[in-house]
Design a protein around this motif. Structure first.
Motif, short mmCIF file in Angstrom:
data_model
loop_
_atom_site.label_atom_id
_atom_site.label_comp_id
_atom_site.label_asym_id
_atom_site.label_seq_id
_atom_site.Cartn_x
_atom_site.Cartn_y
_atom_site.Cartn_z
N THR A 98 0.78 -1.20 -0.05
CA THR A 98 -0.14 0.05 0.30
C THR A 98 0.95 1.33 0.01
N GLN A 99 1.82 1.31 0.80
CA GLN A 99 2.68 2.54 0.98
C GLN A 99 3.42 2.72 -0.46
N ARG A 100 3.91 1.66 -1.02
CA ARG A 100 4.59 1.82 -2.29
C ARG A 100 3.85 2.39 -3.51
N SER A 101 2.30 1.79 -3.34
CA SER A 101 1.46 2.22 -4.43
C SER A 101 1.15 3.67 -4.41
N LEU A 102 1.35 4.29 -3.13
CA LEU A 102 1.02 5.57 -3.15
C LEU A 102 2.32 6.65 -3.21
N GLY A 103 3.39 5.59 -3.57
CA GLY A 103 4.68 6.55 -3.88
C GLY A 103 5.26 6.85 -2.70
N VAL A 104 5.09 6.32 -1.79
CA VAL A 104 5.75 6.51 -0.57
C VAL A 104 7.19 5.51 -0.25
N PRO A 105 8.42 6.29 -0.01
CA PRO A 105 9.64 5.43 -0.04
C PRO A 105 9.80 4.84 1.10
N VAL A 106 9.81 3.37 1.09
CA VAL A 106 9.90 2.55 2.20
C VAL A 106 10.51 1.35 1.69
N ARG A 107 11.23 1.09 2.23
CA ARG A 107 12.37 -0.20 1.84
C ARG A 107 12.11 -1.48 2.65
N LYS A 108 12.00 -2.81 2.28
CA LYS A 108 12.11 -3.97 3.09
C LYS A 108 13.63 -4.21 3.10
N LEU A 109 14.13 -4.58 4.44
CA LEU A 109 15.43 -4.90 4.58
C LEU A 109 15.33 -6.27 5.25
N SER A 110 16.71 -6.90 5.07
CA SER A 110 16.82 -8.27 5.81
C SER A 110 17.22 -7.78 7.09
N LEU A 111 17.45 -8.83 7.77
CA LEU A 111 17.58 -8.85 9.23
C LEU A 111 18.93 -8.27 9.37
N ALA A 112 20.00 -8.80 8.40
CA ALA A 112 21.23 -8.41 8.56
C ALA A 112 21.61 -7.04 8.06
N GLU A 113 20.66 -6.52 7.35
CA GLU A 113 21.04 -5.07 6.87
C GLU A 113 20.38 -4.32 7.87
#
Length: 369
Positions: A98-113
């Motif tokens: 939903t966030q990405r569909s609205l053009g909002v910058p949110v990233r998925k990270l691995s636990l290591a990242e």
């Protein structure tokens, strides 16, 4: 006057500015001796776009874009890091879409990242999400800015004038305070945790009540750090850096509604239990009781705000459940559209209309902490 705004926290201040900007004559009435003395002044100043409801996402996103252009807001994009447990992995994936569909910058990270940003134990976690636009701001500075702009455009601000009562007669609202009687066609309540009480003075039941929240601060840490606001979604525990200190907290689900004052130190044990289980490094830090503080969330039955008309000439913008500071900029614009244009144009406010509670349309926001 055209509009009486009750409340000089950040929401009332932003509304006053945008109403005056549209050429309306505005009077702000505030019960305290100065501005930002309620929840605004006790806020930790966090701003984030990581919600699941589209309207919450857009209210925060557009507000952040405004705050970063206001020097007095002192916006700092330190980021929000959500640690997502296995049990919430699917729901958080949906929120991320939903966030990405609205053009909002949110990233998925691995636990290591994610561990490159803050050290934590991985047990029970699936992944993390990071919002680089999320961060912190200065609620006092932003509120002062909005009030100055409102006054520059002709608005009046009167302090130490609590609303004692109000009634609608002859197409106008008559409002009484200890110092006088005022009239205007429009009345806007930006009264935060006091909205339920103010509503009763108008003969209305507005489903907003105060719930106390605590924020704990450590003494200066013996090591350098720059932690983003990090939330363990499995427990609701959160922390972030504030200079040399670390701020930490966790909402108490057993805290009863009401105007209870002061720190509840008995809750600290459960906060630390959750925190140490995920962030063992906290065990090496001392707590500074004098630097810790408390304030009120303004809570509604579904933890989402009331935005819109209640009856003829009466609007409410309250009940943000801890998110008023981060959404105030856009709410000010929308409330000005409501009054001046007969309805909000920039965003569809129908999900947050006050009548949803009478209709049984409670929203389910996943991003409440």
């Amino acid at each position: 006057m055209d509009v009486l705004v009750v409340g000089a926290g950040i929401v009332g201040a932003a509304c006053a500015f945008r109403l005056a900007e549209r050429g309306l004559r505005v009077l702000v009435l505030e019960k305290e001796a100065t501005f930002a003395q309620g929840s605004t002044g006790r806020s930790a100043g966090g701003v984030r776009v990581q919600f699941s409801e589209p309207l919450n996402i857009l209210l925060s996103y557009r507000s952040i874009l405004e705050y970063r252009e206001i020097p007095e807001a002192a916006y700092r994009p330190i980021g929000y890091l959500f640690l997502v447990p296995e049990a919430l992995a699917e729901a958080q994936e949906e929120a991320l879409r939903t966030q990405r569909s609205l053009g909002v910058p949110v990233r998925k990270l691995s636990l290591a990242e994610a561990k490159d940003l803050v050290p934590f134990r991985e047990e029970g976690l699936a992944y993390a999400t990071f919002g680089p636009l999320d961060g912190v701001m200065d609620p006092h500075g932003a509120t002062a800015y909005y009030l100055r702009q409102a006054v520059r455009l002709g608005a009046e601000v009167r302090f130490a004038e609590p609303l004692l009562g109000a009634r609608r007669e002859g197409g106008v609202w008559w409002v009484e305070t200890p110092k006088g009687r005022y009239e205007a066609p429009y009345l806007l309540l930006c009264t935060g945790a006091w909205t339920g009480e103010v509503g009763r003075r108008l003969g209305l039941e507005l489903p907003v009540w105060p719930v106390r929240r605590m924020l704990f601060a450590t003494a200066p840490a013996p090591f350098p750090h720059a932690f983003p606001l990090t939330i363990d979604l499995s427990t609701g525990f959160y922390l972030r850096s504030e200079g040399e200190r670390v701020l930490l907290g966790r909402s108490n689900p057993g805290e009863p509604p009401g105007f209870r004052e002061g720190m509840d130190w008995t809750w600290l044990e459960q906060v630390l239990e959750a925190g140490l289980a995920r962030f063992p490094f906290l065990g090496g830090l001392a707590l500074d009781r004098r630097a810790s503080w408390w304030g009120y969330y303004e809570v509604t039955p579904d933890h989402n705000p009331l935005l819109g008309p209640v009856e003829e000439g009466l609007w409410v913008a309250a009940g943000f459940s801890g998110h008023g500071v981060q959404q105030a900029a856009m709410v000010g614009r929308l409330m000005a559209e409501e009054v001046a244009l007969g309805g909000a144009k920039s965003l569809d406010l129908s999900p947050f209309r006050p009548e949803r509670f009478r209709q049984g349309r409670l929203l389910r926001e996943q991003g409440i902490v």
